[in-house]
Design an enzyme around this catalytic site. Sequence first.
Site, PDB file in Angstrom:
ATOM      1  CD  GLU A   1      -8.839  -3.399  -2.214  1.00 43.83           C
ATOM      2  OE1 GLU A   1      -9.598  -4.361  -2.139  1.00 43.83           O
ATOM      3  OE2 GLU A   1      -7.691  -3.397  -1.715  1.00 43.83           O
TER       4      GLU A   1
ATOM      5  CG  ASP B   1      -1.981  -1.094   1.107  1.00 44.25           C
ATOM      6  OD1 ASP B   1      -2.390  -1.408  -0.031  1.00 44.25           O
ATOM      7  OD2 ASP B   1      -2.372  -1.640   2.146  1.00 44.25           O
TER       8      ASP B   1
ATOM      9  N   GLY C   1      -5.779  -1.389  -2.840  1.00 45.02           N
ATOM     10  CA  GLY C   1      -5.637  -0.022  -2.357  1.00 45.02           C
ATOM     11  C   GLY C   1      -6.919   0.426  -1.695  1.00 45.02           C
TER      12      GLY C   1
END
Lengths: 419, 419
Positions: free
Chosen positions: B247, B144, B191
């Site tokens: 997402e 991330d 993400g």
Amino acid sequence: MTARNAFYAQSGGVTAVINATACGVIETARAHPERIGTVYAGRHGILGALQEALIDTAGESAETIAALRHTPAGAFGSARYKLKGLEENRAEYERLIDVFRAHDIGYFFYNGGGDSQDTAHKVSQLGEAMGYPIQCIGVPKTVDNDLPVTDTCPGFGSVAKYIAVATREAGLDVASMAETSTKVFILETMGRHAGWIAAASALAREGEGDPPHVILLPEVPLDEQRFLDRVRESVERFGYCVVVVSEGVKTADGQFLADQGTRDAFGHVQLGGVAPTVAAMVKNQLGYKYHYAIADYLQRAARHIASATDVEQAYALGKAAVELAIAGEDAVMPTIVRESDSPYRWHIGRVPLAEVANVEARMPAEYIDESGLFVTESCLRYLRPLIAGEDYPPYRNGLPDYARLAGRMVEKRLPAFGA
Amino acid sequence: MTARNAFYAQSGGVTAVINATACGVIETARAHPERIGTVYAGRHGILGALQEALIDTAGESAETIAALRHTPAGAFGSARYKLKGLEENRAEYERLIDVFRAHDIGYFFYNGGGDSQDTAHKVSQLGEAMGYPIQCIGVPKTVDNDLPVTDTCPGFGSVAKYIAVATREAGLDVASMAETSTKVFILETMGRHAGWIAAASALAREGEGDPPHVILLPEVPLDEQRFLDRVRESVERFGYCVVVVSEGVKTADGQFLADQGTRDAFGHVQLGGVAPTVAAMVKNQLGYKYHYAIADYLQRAARHIASATDVEQAYALGKAAVELAIAGEDAVMPTIVRESDSPYRWHIGRVPLAEVANVEARMPAEYIDESGLFVTESCLRYLRPLIAGEDYPPYRNGLPDYARLAGRMVEKRLPAFGA
């Protein structure tokens, strides 16, 4: 014998290696200027012929043509366009002949699946009937691996490799997280009618307990209870379960599992998505936490992880197509003939288009095991050599450096079709 | 000074390169036998410490440890397990110290994201309070890219490269088919809270008209009309549109777009799937044929296409962690410090865990363009070096040959936790 021009077109869904076939066609044609003038490529496949939208490949440098070998998708544009039967739409076929005549095209190379071989066959027959001499050579291509006679179809080996690699990698991921997180991972693959692509995931398994643990094939109607039992068994024994499911899996009553009527918040039917349907089954019946991936176009476009064997065969078939034409053949398709599994040996053969057109090759029954949830050793023996070898594209700035065509168009000589 | 043992654990979602960090830790520890005895790895991360389930890495050959560098996912098992606050569950922390004491563990290397850095910090404080000398070093990891201070997090560069490659390849596929088939392709990336991964798709674009055409980020609430206008514009100008969607994209009222209440045939809420939601929008409002891919774990497990820069940094941070410990440091985390974008230069720095724990780094506002539908040149300058270079794993039988551990367990010396 004077040189005549050639027409090349890509047809149907593209692959990681169809441009390698184009490279084989164009490079081989350039090596025989005494027989073949210019290769014209149809912009968007056969539409390019109908619309007289011809890309002049002579306008591309040798470097660009060579780069097609490592470039995925259809560099000239492909098309999902099936010509109707001769009796239903004779005008379309006659238009093809008109365009070919206008540009002195004496060779027709049609790079596609079963439908395309059928079209190539019909054009050959019509040319003869209309007294226009044209040699039609089909060139195989399809990720679905469903053409008959040829041992395999270019495009399949690379998608098989992609799916096997993805299964191994995602399998390691799930194995390392399963203790506290996702227990069931579902990978949806292409394959509307045949399970070849999903079956290739089995290559990732080296020993008992390795993923994939279950493969759902279109050839086997889904037995939900048997499937769920296998998933539970896998989670209990190995801590997790990797399921590979073909998009074409059907229920016992013959419906696509993906068409089970999922609706969004507005009540619209959601198309596709066999993976979420399988995931919901697992969640609702077994309660396991799941994740799913839908590889979609990523799998067939993945030139970065192409099979070297596939690339070599794709090129060889393009080259062979031109050599067959130069040898005076018509209405044939070059094929891959397997001599042995291990060591893998193969050579190029040929088959009349009449024997290929519209015939679909299915996975043999002996490739599916008794449970219907995995493939057999004989299937693996068939598949193994097809993913062998890596053939990496060159990279620039961390990304594959794929070919870009100049795309010079040939000047039109005819009125627009239908005008 | 006598040698003491070390404990190493992987935490949270795994990546393509977290094992490269493990390799750096273990190889460096082995090079300093005068200071570090054996590296014990927690089976399933911190759970391995709580349960005294310790993998004895001395039982692994030098070849196996070296192979971790090219092996994705968590070889020792990871865990999604956050220790509660010291005051809420002091027993867990005391158990950690008990296990460390029982195995003469003087070094704690915790390889994870923000939560893990917080845990490492607390263990350091507790060791001091309990009079047990232990040096706690955090080692960064997260796809991330949301840790503060460090320029980037190992794992991110490789997933960024995967998404950029996938966007370029699938983009070529759609471009070649759009005339008669799919016009809009949607790629869903990870993400949940930050758009870094989706943003990396922009690296695939070289010139105007190249994919991706739209990027939907969690940082920008979705303006449906603006989004649809951009999609239509792209299809009209370039013939197709590639959308990359994180997402974590939210609606204007702060809800996840993926939680819009899609239900299956049985009325169960379908979890996840922002791609089908976006696809339905495109289909219902614009009528374009679409396809979508959900890369899911494939993206973070894709060691076959890892960034060489990322692998190098992952290893270097593992090495640096051990060197910091040997230098007597405690409660710190090694970081990547960027010196310049181009040529890309970096070195290893360090930061106190107190400054890292539970701080989330967001994408700077100046990395998102005015439309909110793409990233800026300064974002691309930041991203470019992170995907540079290829670092292919070895292959056997057409598949990546990933490490398999012997996994010898250390004999337990304590009663079971909570018994």
